[in-house]
Design a protein around this motif. Structure first.
Motif, PDB file in Angstrom:
ATOM      1  N   TYR A 219      -7.271   0.264   6.738  1.00 28.04           N
ATOM      2  CA  TYR A 219      -7.820  -1.089   6.791  1.00 28.04           C
ATOM      3  C   TYR A 219      -6.732  -2.094   7.170  1.00 28.04           C
ATOM      4  O   TYR A 219      -6.956  -3.015   7.978  1.00 28.04           O
ATOM      5  CB  TYR A 219      -8.434  -1.443   5.440  1.00 28.04           C
ATOM      6  N   ASP A 220      -5.546  -1.904   6.595  1.00 34.24           N
ATOM      7  CA  ASP A 220      -4.407  -2.763   6.923  1.00 34.24           C
ATOM      8  C   ASP A 220      -4.085  -2.688   8.412  1.00 34.24           C
ATOM      9  O   ASP A 220      -3.890  -3.717   9.081  1.00 34.24           O
ATOM     10  CB  ASP A 220      -3.194  -2.332   6.097  1.00 34.24           C
TER      11      ASP A 220
ATOM     12  N   PHE B 279       0.830  -1.205   0.000  1.00 31.99           N
ATOM     13  CA  PHE B 279       0.000   0.000   0.000  1.00 31.99           C
ATOM     14  C   PHE B 279       0.866   1.258   0.000  1.00 31.99           C
ATOM     15  O   PHE B 279       0.535   2.254  -0.653  1.00 31.99           O
ATOM     16  CB  PHE B 279      -0.939   0.006   1.206  1.00 31.99           C
TER      17      PHE B 279
ATOM     18  N   ILE C 207      -7.747  -4.533  -4.062  1.00 34.10           N
ATOM     19  CA  ILE C 207      -8.009  -3.246  -3.391  1.00 34.10           C
ATOM     20  C   ILE C 207      -7.378  -2.107  -4.177  1.00 34.10           C
ATOM     21  O   ILE C 207      -7.999  -1.062  -4.404  1.00 34.10           O
ATOM     22  CB  ILE C 207      -7.474  -3.272  -1.952  1.00 34.10           C
TER      23      ILE C 207
ATOM     24  N   VAL D  91      -9.411   0.947  -5.924  1.00 26.82           N
ATOM     25  CA  VAL D  91      -9.148   2.360  -5.622  1.00 26.82           C
ATOM     26  C   VAL D  91      -8.918   3.146  -6.908  1.00 26.82           C
ATOM     27  O   VAL D  91      -9.454   4.257  -7.092  1.00 26.82           O
ATOM     28  CB  VAL D  91      -7.928   2.478  -4.682  1.00 26.82           C
TER      29      VAL D  91
ATOM     30  N   ALA E 224      -7.160   2.373   2.479  1.00 26.01           N
ATOM     31  CA  ALA E 224      -6.673   0.990   2.432  1.00 26.01           C
ATOM     32  C   ALA E 224      -5.601   0.746   3.492  1.00 26.01           C
ATOM     33  O   ALA E 224      -5.562  -0.321   4.114  1.00 26.01           O
ATOM     34  CB  ALA E 224      -6.117   0.692   1.039  1.00 26.01           C
TER      35      ALA E 224
ATOM     36  N   VAL F  71      -4.804  -7.570  -1.885  1.00 28.33           N
ATOM     37  CA  VAL F  71      -4.145  -6.264  -1.958  1.00 28.33           C
ATOM     38  C   VAL F  71      -4.215  -5.718  -3.378  1.00 28.33           C
ATOM     39  O   VAL F  71      -4.493  -4.533  -3.599  1.00 28.33           O
ATOM     40  CB  VAL F  71      -2.678  -6.374  -1.490  1.00 28.33           C
TER      41      VAL F  71
ATOM     42  N   ASP G 159     -14.288   8.497   3.050  1.00 28.36           N
ATOM     43  CA  ASP G 159     -13.012   7.847   3.387  1.00 28.36           C
ATOM     44  C   ASP G 159     -12.523   8.304   4.753  1.00 28.36           C
ATOM     45  O   ASP G 159     -12.097   7.485   5.581  1.00 28.36           O
ATOM     46  CB  ASP G 159     -11.951   8.182   2.332  1.00 28.36           C
TER      47      ASP G 159
END
Length: 333
Positions: free
Chosen positions: A139-140, A81, A163, A167, A136, A160, A229
Motif C-alpha cells: 500500500y505504501d 512498516f 494500520i 494488522v 501494508a 501508519v 493479502d
C-alpha cells in the motif's frame, strides 16, 4: 435427550476404556517435543548452523530496529512498516528458537500445555501479521508511485500506527478461537509432537475429540487473509506497473521500479516458503519426515534471515544509515 447431551459433551469425558485417573493423567501430561528423529546423535552438530542463523536474525533485525529508531532520515512510513516487519521476524524467532536449541542441546523435550498453546498462538499470529505487514508495505509503494503528491497527507504517522494496530488486531483475533479450543480438548493419544516447537496442526492430532472446526477454520483463515493479502498485493503491483509505464523517461521508470525491488524480494521469500511448506504438507505425505521438519525450519527462519539482508543490500538509505551508525567520530568529521 439425555443421549444427545452425552454426545455433545463427548470430548469432555474420558474414553470408556480408560479409568478417570488414567484419563486425567493422559490429559495433563506434558507434550514431548521432537528434534530430528533418527538423528539424535548429530543434534549438537545440527544446532551449529541453526545457532548461526539465529544470531544473524537477532543482529540483522535488531540493527534495523535500532537504526530506524535512531536515524531521523528513516522516519518515513516505508521504514516504519519495515520496523514492524523486523519486530515480527524477531518475535517469531525468539518464540521458536530457544525451544529448538533446548531440544538439540539439552534434550529438554517436555513442554506444558499452557506454554505449548501460548507458543502456537504467537507463532501463528505473527505469521498472519507478517502477511499483513507485507500488504501494508505494498500500500505504501502504491501511494508513493500512483499518488505521490498526496503521499505525506495520506500516510501520516497516525495512519501508519492505525494500520499497524489493525494488522496486529486482525491476526490476534483470527487465531484466538483455535487456541481457546485447544484448552478444552483431552489429549489421550501419544503426547509426542513432530517438531521442536508447538504448532496447532500438530497439537490437534493428539486430541481425543471432534476437531472438525480446528481443521476447517485454519483453511478459512488462510484463504480469507493470506490469499486475499496476496491478491490485493498482486493487483496493486499491476496498477503500479501501469503507472510506471506511463512515465516518459526510461531512467525515471527504472528509478521508480527500483524503489519496489526490496519489497518484491521480501514478498517472494515469504510466499515461496509458504507455498513450499503447504505443498510438502499436502502432497509430500510419502516424503521422509526429516523433509517436513527441515521445510518447517526454512519457513520460520528463512524470511527473518533474508529480510534485513535484502533491505540492507537493495536500499541506499539503509546502507547509508548503517555506515553512519558504525562509523567512527573522526570519520564523520
Amino acid at each position: 435427550m439425555v443421549e444427545r447431551n452425552w454426545k455433545s459433551l463427548e470430548f469432555l469425558t474420558p474414553p470408556k476404556f480408560m479409568g478417570p485417573a488414567v484419563w486425567l493423567n493422559a490429559t495433563t501430561s506434558p507434550f514431548l517435543l521432537t528434534g530430528f528423529p533418527g538423528m539424535e546423535k548429530t543434534h549438537h552438530w545440527i544446532s551449529i548452523p541453526l545457532l548461526g542463523v539465529y544470531i544473524c536474525i537477532l543482529l540483522g533485525n535488531g540493527t534495523l530496529l535500532f537504526l530506524i529508531r535512531k536515524d531521523h532520515n528513516l522516519h518515513e512510513p516505508m521504514y516504519y512498516f519495515l520496523a514492524i516487519l523486523a519486530a515480527t521476524d524477531l518475535g517469531v524467532t525468539l518464540i521458536t528458537m530457544p525451544t529448538v536449541l533446548g531440544v538439540l542441546w539439552l534434550n529438554h523435550r517436555e513442554i506444558g500445555h499452557g506454554a505449548c498453546f501460548s507458543q502456537a498462538y504467537f507463532i501463528h499470529t505473527l505469521s498472519i501479521v507478517e502477511s499483513g505487514v507485507l500488504l501494508a508495505m505494498a500500500y505504501d509503494r502504491f501511494i508513493a508511485i500512483c499518488n505521490p503528491l498526496r503521499y505525506t497527507s495520506i500516510l501520516t504517522n497516525m495512519r501508519v500506527m492505525k494500520i499497524g494496530m489493525g494488522v496486529l488486531t486482525r491476526a490476534s483475533l483470527s487465531i484466538m478461537p483455535l487456541i481457546i479450543r485447544l484448552h478444552w480438548f483431552p489429549y489421550c493419544q501419544s503426547h509426542v509432537l513432530s517438531h521442536a516447537f508447538c504448532l496447532h496442526q500438530d497439537i490437534i492430532k493428539l486430541a481425543c475429540a471432534d476437531i472438525t472446526f480446528n481443521r476447517l477454520y485454519p483453511v478459512v483463515v488462510v484463504f480469507v487473509m493470506v490469499l486475499l493479502d496476496f491478491l490485493i498485493i498482486f493487483f496493486s503491483y499491476i496498477l503500479i506497473l501501469k503507472t510506471v509505464m506511463g512515465i516518459a523517461s526510461r531512467e525515471e521508470r527504472a528509478k521508480t521500479l527500483n524503489t519496489c525491488v526490496s519489497h518484491i524480494c521480501c514478498l517472494l521469500v515469504f510466499y515461496v516458503t509458504v507455498i513450499g511448506l503447504t505443498f510438502i504438507h499436502r502432497f509430500g505425505k510419502h516424503a521422509p519426515h526429516v523433509v517436513h521438519i527441515t521445510m518447517s525450519y526454512v519457513y520460520f527462519l528463512f524470511p527473518p534471515f533474508m529480510n534485513p539482508v535484502i533491505y540492507s543490500i537493495k536500499t541506499k538509505q539503509i546502507q547509508s544509515g548503517i555506515l553512519r551508525l558504525f562509523s567512527l567520530p573522526h570519520t564523520r568529521a
